[in-house]
Design a protein around this motif. Sequence first.
Motif, PDB file in Angstrom:
ATOM      1  N   UNK A  80       0.817  -1.216   0.000  1.00 40.57           N
ATOM      2  CA  UNK A  80       0.000   0.000   0.000  1.00 40.57           C
ATOM      3  C   UNK A  80       0.851   1.265   0.000  1.00 40.57           C
ATOM      4  N   UNK A  81       2.064   1.180  -0.512  1.00 44.49           N
ATOM      5  CA  UNK A  81       2.884   2.386  -0.636  1.00 44.49           C
ATOM      6  C   UNK A  81       2.281   3.287  -1.709  1.00 44.49           C
ATOM      7  N   UNK A  82       2.490   4.586  -1.575  1.00 39.89           N
ATOM      8  CA  UNK A  82       1.895   5.539  -2.512  1.00 39.89           C
ATOM      9  C   UNK A  82       2.387   5.308  -3.941  1.00 39.89           C
ATOM     10  N   UNK A  83       3.642   4.876  -4.099  1.00 39.55           N
ATOM     11  CA  UNK A  83       4.193   4.623  -5.445  1.00 39.55           C
ATOM     12  C   UNK A  83       3.457   3.485  -6.128  1.00 39.55           C
ATOM     13  N   UNK A  84       3.224   2.389  -5.377  1.00 39.61           N
ATOM     14  CA  UNK A  84       2.511   1.237  -5.937  1.00 39.61           C
ATOM     15  C   UNK A  84       1.079   1.608  -6.292  1.00 39.61           C
ATOM     16  N   UNK A  85       0.405   2.319  -5.393  1.00 41.38           N
ATOM     17  CA  UNK A  85      -0.986   2.706  -5.650  1.00 41.38           C
ATOM     18  C   UNK A  85      -1.086   3.633  -6.851  1.00 41.38           C
ATOM     19  N   UNK A  86      -0.142   4.558  -6.964  1.00 36.62           N
ATOM     20  CA  UNK A  86      -0.139   5.489  -8.099  1.00 36.62           C
ATOM     21  C   UNK A  86       0.019   4.732  -9.419  1.00 36.62           C
ATOM     22  N   UNK A  87       0.959   3.765  -9.442  1.00 36.64           N
ATOM     23  CA  UNK A  87       1.173   2.990 -10.665  1.00 36.64           C
ATOM     24  C   UNK A  87      -0.056   2.194 -11.060  1.00 36.64           C
ATOM     25  N   UNK A  88      -0.706   1.564 -10.092  1.00 33.96           N
ATOM     26  CA  UNK A  88      -1.896   0.764 -10.381  1.00 33.96           C
ATOM     27  C   UNK A  88      -3.054   1.644 -10.855  1.00 33.96           C
ATOM     28  N   UNK A  89      -3.223   2.794 -10.198  1.00 35.20           N
ATOM     29  CA  UNK A  89      -4.309   3.689 -10.586  1.00 35.20           C
ATOM     30  C   UNK A  89      -4.107   4.246 -11.989  1.00 35.20           C
ATOM     31  N   UNK A  90      -2.885   4.624 -12.302  1.00 35.06           N
ATOM     32  CA  UNK A  90      -2.587   5.134 -13.639  1.00 35.06           C
ATOM     33  C   UNK A  90      -2.885   4.084 -14.696  1.00 35.06           C
ATOM     34  N   UNK A  91      -2.550   2.833 -14.369  1.00 34.50           N
ATOM     35  CA  UNK A  91      -2.813   1.732 -15.293  1.00 34.50           C
ATOM     36  C   UNK A  91      -4.312   1.529 -15.500  1.00 34.50           C
ATOM     37  N   UNK A  92      -5.089   1.586 -14.409  1.00 35.49           N
ATOM     38  CA  UNK A  92      -6.542   1.416 -14.515  1.00 35.49           C
ATOM     39  C   UNK A  92      -7.149   2.531 -15.357  1.00 35.49           C
ATOM     40  N   UNK A  93      -6.727   3.769 -15.113  1.00 32.05           N
ATOM     41  CA  UNK A  93      -7.259   4.900 -15.881  1.00 32.05           C
ATOM     42  C   UNK A  93      -6.935   4.773 -17.363  1.00 32.05           C
ATOM     43  N   UNK A  94      -5.693   4.382 -17.656  1.00 36.80           N
ATOM     44  CA  UNK A  94      -5.287   4.220 -19.057  1.00 36.80           C
ATOM     45  C   UNK A  94      -6.078   3.107 -19.728  1.00 36.80           C
ATOM     46  N   UNK A  95      -6.329   2.048 -18.988  1.00 33.83           N
ATOM     47  CA  UNK A  95      -7.088   0.914 -19.524  1.00 33.83           C
ATOM     48  C   UNK A  95      -8.491   1.329 -19.957  1.00 33.83           C
ATOM     49  N   UNK A  96      -9.065   2.293 -19.251  1.00 36.37           N
ATOM     50  CA  UNK A  96     -10.430   2.746 -19.572  1.00 36.37           C
ATOM     51  C   UNK A  96     -10.439   4.062 -20.351  1.00 36.37           C
ATOM     52  N   UNK A  97      -9.282   4.485 -20.824  1.00 34.33           N
ATOM     53  CA  UNK A  97      -9.213   5.675 -21.651  1.00 34.33           C
ATOM     54  C   UNK A  97      -9.438   6.970 -20.901  1.00 34.33           C
ATOM     55  N   UNK A  98      -9.123   6.975 -19.614  1.00 27.10           N
ATOM     56  CA  UNK A  98      -9.267   8.184 -18.799  1.00 27.10           C
ATOM     57  C   UNK A  98      -7.907   8.835 -18.608  1.00 27.10           C
ATOM     58  N   UNK A  99      -7.846  10.146 -18.793  1.00 29.40           N
ATOM     59  CA  UNK A  99      -6.579  10.883 -18.765  1.00 29.40           C
ATOM     60  C   UNK A  99      -6.357  11.474 -17.380  1.00 29.40           C
ATOM     61  N   UNK A 100      -5.136  11.338 -16.869  1.00 32.48           N
ATOM     62  CA  UNK A 100      -4.803  11.857 -15.544  1.00 32.48           C
ATOM     63  C   UNK A 100      -5.022  13.366 -15.478  1.00 32.48           C
ATOM     64  N   UNK A 101      -4.758  14.063 -16.565  1.00 28.98           N
ATOM     65  CA  UNK A 101      -4.906  15.529 -16.586  1.00 28.98           C
ATOM     66  C   UNK A 101      -6.357  15.983 -16.426  1.00 28.98           C
ATOM     67  N   UNK A 102      -7.304  15.052 -16.556  1.00 32.96           N
ATOM     68  CA  UNK A 102      -8.715  15.406 -16.372  1.00 32.96           C
ATOM     69  C   UNK A 102      -9.185  15.209 -14.934  1.00 32.96           C
ATOM     70  N   UNK A 103      -8.282  14.785 -14.045  1.00 34.22           N
ATOM     71  CA  UNK A 103      -8.647  14.620 -12.635  1.00 34.22           C
ATOM     72  C   UNK A 103      -8.802  16.004 -12.000  1.00 34.22           C
ATOM     73  N   UNK A 104      -9.925  16.226 -11.329  1.00 34.04           N
ATOM     74  CA  UNK A 104     -10.166  17.498 -10.663  1.00 34.04           C
ATOM     75  C   UNK A 104     -10.485  17.323  -9.176  1.00 34.04           C
TER      76      UNK A 104
END
Length: 564
Positions: free
Chosen positions: A98-122
């Motif tokens: 549950x380190x922040x680095x691991x969670x960040x990597x997994x979340x980025x992967x999930x968003x990319x998989x569904x075509x969601x861009x990190x820059x659209x996070x508000x």
Amino acid sequence: MVKLVASYDEEIGAVVLGNAPGNAKYTSPTIQKELLHMIAFNVQKEIRKEIGDAKFCLLVDESRDESKREQMAVVIRFVDKPGFTCERFLDIVHVSDTSSTTLKGKLTSVLAQHGLVVNNIRGEGYDGASNMRGEWNGLQAKFMEECPYAYYIHCFAHQLQLALVAASKEVADVHNFFDHLALVVNTVVSSSKRNDELQVNQVAEMEHLIELSELETGSGANQVGTLRPCDTRWSSHYASICSLLKLYKPTFLVLKSIATAKGSGTSPSARAKASGAVKLMMSFDFIFVLHVMKELMGITDLLCKKLQQKSQDIVNAMDDVKTTKVLIQELRDNGWNKLKADVLSFCGKHGVPTPHFDDLYVDFINSRADDETTVEHHYRCDVFMVAVDQQAQELNCRFNKQATELLILCTFLDPSNSFRSFNIDNICSLASKFYPADFEEQERNNLRCQLRHYENVVPTNPKFQNLTSISEFCQQLAATGKSDEYHLIDRLIRLVLTLPVSTATTERAFSAMKLVKTRLQTKMEDGFLRDCLVIYIEKEIAAGISTNAIIDEFDESSRRVPFT
């Protein structure tokens, strides 16, 4: 099920089970999981279609499943085209740590998989753990590096839980009370036999009160209840307090029965605990704090529940917190006389010895020779007011941290009270200071012009009267077509609604996970778990997916036997 359907339909019976080709394995677990995955994938596609190009908020939490694997639930909060705030369960991912680095990597992967861009996070909504909220190395900080407008809001419901728990621990009498409450409740509910005895005593008490005309009768009235054991949820403590007040005499009789029981049916330790619990229940201190916390927690319990509602918006949440503070202050200023009368009446009814309020109070810890503190002064100032003040102080301390300029500026969009809070300069500051990536310089100038027109037209429009929240305002703009006319205002409102209030939706996902992955299914694969949860949690979307579409999609892949 196949046999049953085949017995009613000859055409189906001719091609299933023993009449099917030998190489047809469409009832196998592998094929069933494949079909399940297709349905879940279509649900996720529908969610992605709902989001469209809207800005969104990440709601994330992690918890262990039944097989002790750490799972991270991902929920997307956004505003759909009709203006409704939605929180959709998108995925659940196994994380090795549950380190922040691991969670960040997994979340980025999930968003990319569904075509969601990190820059659209508000917006980002997590609990208060350091790996999530850390200012330098936490998950929120890592996303802020990549997208500086992904504003982090500490879960309001979690904030409230922390405030209430901290307040209780600061007051010695209240802290001890909850330990004593747990002893009383757990001694009774730990045995089915004792719980049955509690209900028998409750029925007898009801019949006695009805004979005395002190209890009304009627359909649905006087139902037999039970004590609720305390757990980590603050609302459960409140439920236990209310239950104990209602079932005081039956509970007392059960504990007295246990304390005086002889023979092999009750252990010496159980009798000792019950004896201690009986003495506590006959203590004026216990009864007094029981009533204090019932009044105080009755105010905060409503806020607890409202903050856990889905699609709650920031402005309403801040208003609810403000109202709670006002009610707590009102209890402090005007609640003593009623509280004192209720406590004395309760003690008189149940035979609990009461002290004389005009006598001097003997304090064995902080006693001084010249101390002339009365009993009433002690219970009013040292217990009642201190408990109330601690609660108010914790709420002010924790929620003031969230009352940043961003949240304050959001309130100027509030349509309640005929748009009384509306302020053009502050709304323009909200757009220019916190959302510069969403409004170009020319658009910021146009926003001020739109706000001027809007100020003279919309508040007087009958269709926009009696609105109570920004969410209702956004829906009405979309329904009347004003969202096109005032597209910049509509855009800003949607950005504000995207800000999270609580992570209750992710916690509901973990509740669903406990129903799906049980002790009998600890070997369930992560993919199978994800598909089950997506379909179960977003069942409304799943119900709208055509069965024929799934069959056609399944049949498109090369199959030895046609799936018809």
